[in-house]
Design an enzyme around this catalytic site. Structure first.
Site, PDB file in Angstrom:
ATOM      1  CE1 TYR A 168      63.963  84.100  97.185  1.00 17.08           C
ATOM      2  CE2 TYR A 168      62.409  82.537  96.229  1.00 17.08           C
ATOM      3  CZ  TYR A 168      63.479  82.805  97.064  1.00 17.08           C
ATOM      4  OH  TYR A 168      64.067  81.780  97.771  1.00 17.08           O
ATOM      5  CE  LYS A 172      67.347  83.012  96.393  1.00 17.25           C
ATOM      6  NZ  LYS A 172      68.485  82.741  97.271  1.00 17.25           N
TER       7      LYS A 172
HETATM    8  N1  LIG Z   1      62.593  78.766 103.268  1.00 11.47           N
HETATM    9  C1  LIG Z   1      62.359  78.220 102.088  1.00 11.47           C
HETATM   10  O1  LIG Z   1      61.314  77.557 101.862  1.00 11.47           O
HETATM   11  C2  LIG Z   1      63.350  78.370 100.964  1.00 11.47           C
HETATM   12  C3  LIG Z   1      63.063  77.732  99.750  1.00 11.47           C
HETATM   13  C4  LIG Z   1      63.965  77.860  98.691  1.00 11.47           C
HETATM   14  C5  LIG Z   1      65.117  78.598  98.854  1.00 11.47           C
HETATM   15  N2  LIG Z   1      65.368  79.211 100.054  1.00 11.47           N
HETATM   16  C6  LIG Z   1      66.602  79.986 100.148  1.00 11.47           C
HETATM   17  O2  LIG Z   1      67.317  79.596 101.314  1.00 11.47           O
HETATM   18  C7  LIG Z   1      67.993  80.717 101.885  1.00 11.47           C
HETATM   19  C8  LIG Z   1      67.575  80.901 103.333  1.00 11.47           C
HETATM   20  O3  LIG Z   1      66.164  80.999 103.367  1.00 11.47           O
HETATM   21  P1  LIG Z   1      65.387  81.340 104.710  1.00 11.47           P
HETATM   22  O4  LIG Z   1      64.010  80.817 104.542  1.00 11.47           O
HETATM   23  O5  LIG Z   1      66.196  80.950 105.886  1.00 11.47           O
HETATM   24  O6  LIG Z   1      65.339  82.937 104.599  1.00 11.47           O
HETATM   25  P2  LIG Z   1      64.909  83.995 105.724  1.00 11.47           P
HETATM   26  O7  LIG Z   1      64.324  83.320 106.912  1.00 11.47           O
HETATM   27  O8  LIG Z   1      64.079  85.018 104.995  1.00 11.47           O
HETATM   28  O9  LIG Z   1      66.288  84.643 106.158  1.00 11.47           O
HETATM   29  C9  LIG Z   1      66.983  85.457 105.276  1.00 11.47           C
HETATM   30  C10 LIG Z   1      68.345  85.726 105.857  1.00 11.47           C
HETATM   31  O10 LIG Z   1      69.042  86.591 104.949  1.00 11.47           O
HETATM   32  C11 LIG Z   1      69.517  87.709 105.689  1.00 11.47           C
HETATM   33  N3  LIG Z   1      69.596  88.884 104.837  1.00 11.47           N
HETATM   34  C12 LIG Z   1      68.638  89.449 104.090  1.00 11.47           C
HETATM   35  N4  LIG Z   1      69.107  90.532 103.476  1.00 11.47           N
HETATM   36  C13 LIG Z   1      70.411  90.652 103.846  1.00 11.47           C
HETATM   37  C14 LIG Z   1      71.439  91.577 103.556  1.00 11.47           C
HETATM   38  N5  LIG Z   1      71.229  92.621 102.741  1.00 11.47           N
HETATM   39  N6  LIG Z   1      72.652  91.391 104.115  1.00 11.47           N
HETATM   40  C15 LIG Z   1      72.877  90.356 104.943  1.00 11.47           C
HETATM   41  N7  LIG Z   1      71.946  89.446 105.267  1.00 11.47           N
HETATM   42  C16 LIG Z   1      70.731  89.607 104.721  1.00 11.47           C
HETATM   43  C17 LIG Z   1      68.498  87.897 106.804  1.00 11.47           C
HETATM   44  O11 LIG Z   1      69.067  88.680 107.833  1.00 11.47           O
HETATM   45  P3  LIG Z   1      68.191  89.602 108.843  1.00 11.47           P
HETATM   46  O12 LIG Z   1      67.819  88.710 109.988  1.00 11.47           O
HETATM   47  O13 LIG Z   1      69.111  90.696 109.207  1.00 11.47           O
HETATM   48  O14 LIG Z   1      66.987  90.080 108.064  1.00 11.47           O
HETATM   49  C18 LIG Z   1      68.273  86.447 107.204  1.00 11.47           C
HETATM   50  O15 LIG Z   1      69.317  85.985 108.009  1.00 11.47           O
HETATM   51  C19 LIG Z   1      67.642  81.907 100.992  1.00 11.47           C
HETATM   52  O16 LIG Z   1      68.658  82.096 100.043  1.00 11.47           O
HETATM   53  C20 LIG Z   1      66.357  81.480 100.322  1.00 11.47           C
HETATM   54  O17 LIG Z   1      66.147  82.109  99.090  1.00 11.47           O
HETATM   55  C21 LIG Z   1      64.512  79.114 101.107  1.00 11.47           C
END
Ligand SMILES: NC(=O)c1ccc[n+]([C@@H]2O[C@H](COP(=O)([O-])OP(=O)(O)OC[C@H]3O[C@@H](n4cnc5c(N)ncnc54)[C@H](OP(=O)(O)O)[C@@H]3O)[C@@H](O)[C@H]2O)c1
Length: 271
Positions: A168, A172
């Site tokens: 991951y 990134k």
């Molecule tokens: N949460 C954290 O602590 C954190 C920290 C650092 C960075 N981030 C970054 O912030 C962003 C959002 O994080 P999050 O925690 O909200 O992630 P999440 O809850 O895992 O949600 C991931 C999203 O990406 C979509 N997705 C995954 N594969 C896809 C594909 N092939 N095509 C289209 N959509 C796809 C998922 O859709 P489905 O519902 O269809 O699966 C979901 O809407 C990400 O880029 C993550 O790396 C998050």
């Protein structure tokens, strides 16, 4: 009317971006999702009456589906796009709890997971940005924002031995460079590209964790605490999204934000 395309709008931070940005009825919000009916149902239930939200179906690994989403976006906005928010990601549960050497005990599984992270988080995002770029160039704000993670910063990786989530984090880090490359090319046409980490945010990533994995997650949070003694645990999506929006709203090419990789504080303080 300011327009936004947000990928991964079905849940987590993506849905929260939709919620916050659509609260201003002057904004046009276009959410890209894999499961349109389920997301439309969630929008109807939780964001009822917001006619400025449009949900389009596109798995970002499907080039033709994204192409169709670009065409539909142009129809909705009248041709341009102000903000592209590359939020969707594969946040691997497979590699979240173990270091790279432990994962190498099953080389095939490790390879498949690293390639999956790379395919979705890097290659598909590169295609996504290239496909939407003509609309961005025809827009006014001209901002392309990729959601990144502090887990991709070499300094804390080295200093705090952040050895988990290797695939991951590698994906990134690669995307951060891709964003730098996009900015290097498109800066002269007034497009600001940048990577922003939202901090640690509670979006349910540990909901399937076993007790053993929760112990490993606890070890990671101890390292986060060593990095940032004021760290109080994951933030809410509401707080994180507010911070990230504030960072991109303040960002400008003239202010030197182009191609940068920053936190929700707008600097290199990740937590
Ligand atoms: N949460 C954290 O602590 C954190 C920290 C650092 C960075 N981030 C970054 O912030 C962003 C959002 O994080 P999050 O925690 O909200 O992630 P999440 O809850 O895992 O949600 C991931 C999203 O990406 C979509 N997705 C995954 N594969 C896809 C594909 N092939 N095509 C289209 N959509 C796809 C998922 O859709 P489905 O519902 O269809 O699966 C979901 O809407 C990400 O880029 C993550 O790396 C998050």
């Amino acid at each position: 009317m300011p327009s936004y395309v947000i990928t991964g709008a079905s849940r987590g931070l993506g849905f929260e971006f939709v919620r916050q940005l659509s609260s201003d009825s002057n904004n046009i919000i276009i959410g890209l999702v894999r499961d349109k009916p389920t997301t439309e149902k969630a929008v109807a239930e939780e964001l009822a009456g917001r006619s400025n939200i449009h949900i389009l179906q596109a798995d970002i690994t499907d080039y033709e589906a994204v192409k169709s989403a670009v065409a539909q976006t142009a129809k909705i906005t009248g041709g341009g796009l102000d903000h592209l928010i590359a939020n969707a990601a594969y946040v691997s549960e497979y590699d979240a709890y173990d270091p790279i050497g432990v994962l190498s005990e099953d080389p095939q599984a490790l390879e498949e997971d690293v390639l999956k992270s790379f395919q979705i988080n890097v290659v598909s995002n590169i295609h996504l940005i290239n496909q939407f770029m003509p609309l961005i160039l025809a827009g006014n704000a001209r901002k392309v924002i990729a959601l990144s993670t502090g887990m991709a910063d070499l300094d804390p990786i080295n200093q705090y031995e952040l050895d988990t989530a290797p695939g991951y984090a590698i994906s990134k880090a690669a995307m951060n460079v891709a964003i730098g490359k996009f900015h290097a090319q498109y800066k002269k046409q007034g497009v600001l590209c940048m990577s922003i980490c939202p901090g640690a945010v509670e979006t349910g990533h540990f909901k399937n964790a076993t007790p053993e994995q929760m112990v490993k997650a606890g070890g990671m949070f101890q390292k986060f605490l060593a990095y940032s003694p004021q760290f109080k645990g994951p933030a809410t999506p509401e707080a994180a999204v507010k911070d990230v929006i504030s960072v991109w709203e303040k960002a400008s090419i003239d202010g030197g934000s182009g191609g940068s990789y920053v936190s929700h504080y707008g600097n290199k303080q990740w937590l």
